[in-house]
Design an enzyme around this catalytic site. Structure first.
Site, mmCIF file in Angstrom:
data_model
loop_
_atom_site.group_PDB
_atom_site.id
_atom_site.type_symbol
_atom_site.label_atom_id
_atom_site.label_comp_id
_atom_site.label_asym_id
_atom_site.label_seq_id
_atom_site.Cartn_x
_atom_site.Cartn_y
_atom_site.Cartn_z
ATOM 1 N N CYS A 1 -4.099 8.217 5.141
ATOM 2 C CA CYS A 1 -4.328 6.984 5.082
ATOM 3 C C CYS A 1 -3.971 6.320 3.744
ATOM 4 O O CYS A 1 -3.446 5.221 3.624
ATOM 5 C CB CYS A 1 -5.799 6.555 5.297
ATOM 6 S SG CYS A 1 -6.357 6.925 6.824
ATOM 7 N N LYS B 1 -0.326 5.450 2.909
ATOM 8 C CA LYS B 1 0.141 4.361 3.821
ATOM 9 C C LYS B 1 -0.415 3.037 3.701
ATOM 10 O O LYS B 1 0.432 2.040 3.617
ATOM 11 C CB LYS B 1 -0.146 4.917 5.197
ATOM 12 C CG LYS B 1 0.132 4.185 6.391
ATOM 13 C CD LYS B 1 0.134 4.942 7.616
ATOM 14 C CE LYS B 1 -1.349 5.066 7.958
ATOM 15 N NZ LYS B 1 -2.045 3.905 8.634
#
Ligand code: UDX
Length: 447
Positions: free
Chosen positions: A259, A262
């Site tokens: 996470c 990104k």
């Protein structure tokens, strides 16, 4: 979905995927064989599976009978074309939307569970409205804040659940339907409702803030190593300020996971798209610092090993991006290994949960060298004592608890001397190791 099924026995939950092998694994009679390692998850699946939780590859049938459809596909960073390396690839989201539009015969609520760039809901709505056969759709954003390794606890008692939807009467009814699902076990005051865009942006912002804290503390490790300051003491001292708080101040070899990077890249991309260069540069620095930290760790090892690791045996303890998970996405270990392989090191990896094939896959995925070269440079060993035998140095890449309890005297005796440990997680008791004879470099402390 397993947790919703567990907490709401009156709701039928069907999880669908095109990947037959994966669905078969979720249906494996032995729940220990489900494809995700997550403490407590197999018990949740065992309780609900077959009762009101089902796993299937019949995607159309599940869409057809559902009143609410959660889109939970991955949205990796684009590896091609416009936005390459930054924007989220929404290919899978779009395919889902098209399939839902094609199959649906009645009105449905569509929930974005995947983390998405701001304004994705409007793209989904566009597709549903223009390719469907007259059914009405309400799109909700319901980002997930669980962390891996503690997913079941986090789902059981989340700090908050966030639901974004339209301000129209239909939008509010859809929001209420999802609120009612969560209200089966979550206190109502912890269920926040917002407009769709706020919800989408809040997810990116939460991850950006958390990652920023890690990069902030990591940025000071280098300064600590040059001075007499100790990063653990600094973290404790600032963490007691209630405005700062103690969490996410653990210095490390760098954050990983599916996470943080990104989502920040996404935020940066969106900001640049709107011409907000300063905003984009500000958040991009969190990633730059993280890359620096990983490279710095590898370079420090090379320097301390007399400026060459050519042919030297270096043992990695840990490959996962954090403890209590077998997930390796964006793990710092991958990049540290890549750097050391570039310098012709011989790496032995031990991780309690990550399988050999995953480790080679991660290295091959970088595309830095051939698969054969990666196999030649890296061995995966199932026993930590074997993995450390004959090594010039050990690097701790993941904070698995079991590493603390090893027989370190036995490991010392089996290594080449001087025996060095580079603790990328400040996990081990450096003083104890020094008394055995190890030369220890912990992140953010002067050795
Ligand atoms: C994160 C968010 O915490 C979660 O809310 C979101 O839903 C998904 O992304 P996750 O990636 O599973 O969760 O793990 P997290 O615990 O946040 O750790 C991310 C990375 O940061 C790991 O590599 C971890 O080791 C590192 N980290 C975390 C540190 O280096 N220091 C810290 O103090 C905390």
């Amino acid at each position: 979905m397993a947790m919703i099924a567990k907490k709401c026995p009156h709701i039928k939950v069907t999880v669908v995927d095109l990947n037959e092998q994966r669905i078969a694994a979720w249906n494996d009679p032995d729940v220990e064989n489900i494809p995700v390692y997550e403490p407590g998850l197999s018990e949740v699946v065992a309780e609900a599976r077959g009762r009101n939780l089902f796993f299937s590859t019949d995607v159309d049938a599940a869409i057809d009978e559902a009143e609410m459809v959660f889109i939970s596909v991955n949205t990796p960073t684009k590896t091609y074309g416009a936005g390459k390396g930054q924007a989220a690839d929404l290919k899978w989201i779009e395919l889902c939307a098209r399939q839902i539009a094609r199959v649906s015969k009645d009105n449905k609520i569509i929930v974005e569970k995947s983390t998405l760039p701001v304004r994705t809901a409007s793209a989904i709505k566009d597709i549903l409205m223009h390719t469907g056969n007259g059914s009405q759709f309400q799109i909700l954003s319901n980002p997930e804040f669980l962390a891996e390794g503690t997913a079941v606890e986090d789902l059981d008692a989340p700090d908050r659940v966030l639901i974004g939807g339209d301000s129209t009467a239909e939008g509010q009814t859809a929001i209420q339907a999802l609120v009612d699902v969560y209200a089966n076990w979550i206190p109502r005051e912890r269920i926040l409702t917002t407009n769709v865009w706020s919800s989408e942006l809040s997810k990116l912002t939460a991850n950006a803030f958390l990652a920023q804290r890690v990069s902030s503390i990591n940025s000071l490790t280098e300064l600590c190593e040059k001075t007499e300051a100790d990063i653990n003491e600094v973290a404790r001292a600032i963490g007691t300020d209630s405005r700062i708080g103690p969490k996410f101040l653990k210095a490390s070899v760098g954050f990983g996971g599916s996470c943080f990077q990104k989502d920040i890249l996404n935020l940066v991309y969106i900001a640049r798209t709107y011409g907000l260069q300063e905003v984009a540069d500000y958040w991009e620095q969190v990633i730059i610092m993280n890359d620096h930290q990983k490279k710095r760790f590898a370079n420090q090892m090379i320097r301390e090993l007399y400026n060459t690791v050519n042919g030297k045996k270096i043992s990695f303890l840990g490959w996962a991006f954090k403890k209590d998970t077998n997930d390796t996405r964006e793990s710092a270990a991958i990049y540290v290994a890549d750097h050391l392989l570039h310098e012709q090191a011989q790496i032995m990896v031990y991780d309690p949960k990550v399988l050999e094939g995953q480790i080679y896959f991660d290295l091959d995925y970088l595309g830095t060298r051939t698969s054969e070269e990666n196999k030649k440079g890296v061995s995966v060993i199932n026993d930590p004592y074997e993995a450390c035998k004959g090594a010039h140095a050990i690097a701790v890449l993941t904070e698995w608890d079991e590493f603390k309890d090893y027989d370190w005297q036995k490991i010392y005796d089996s290594m080449l001397k001087p025996a060095k440990i580079f603790d990328g997680r400040n996990l081990l008791d450096a003083n104890k190791l020094r008394s055995i004879g190890f030369i220890v470099q912990s992140i953010g402390t002067k050795s």
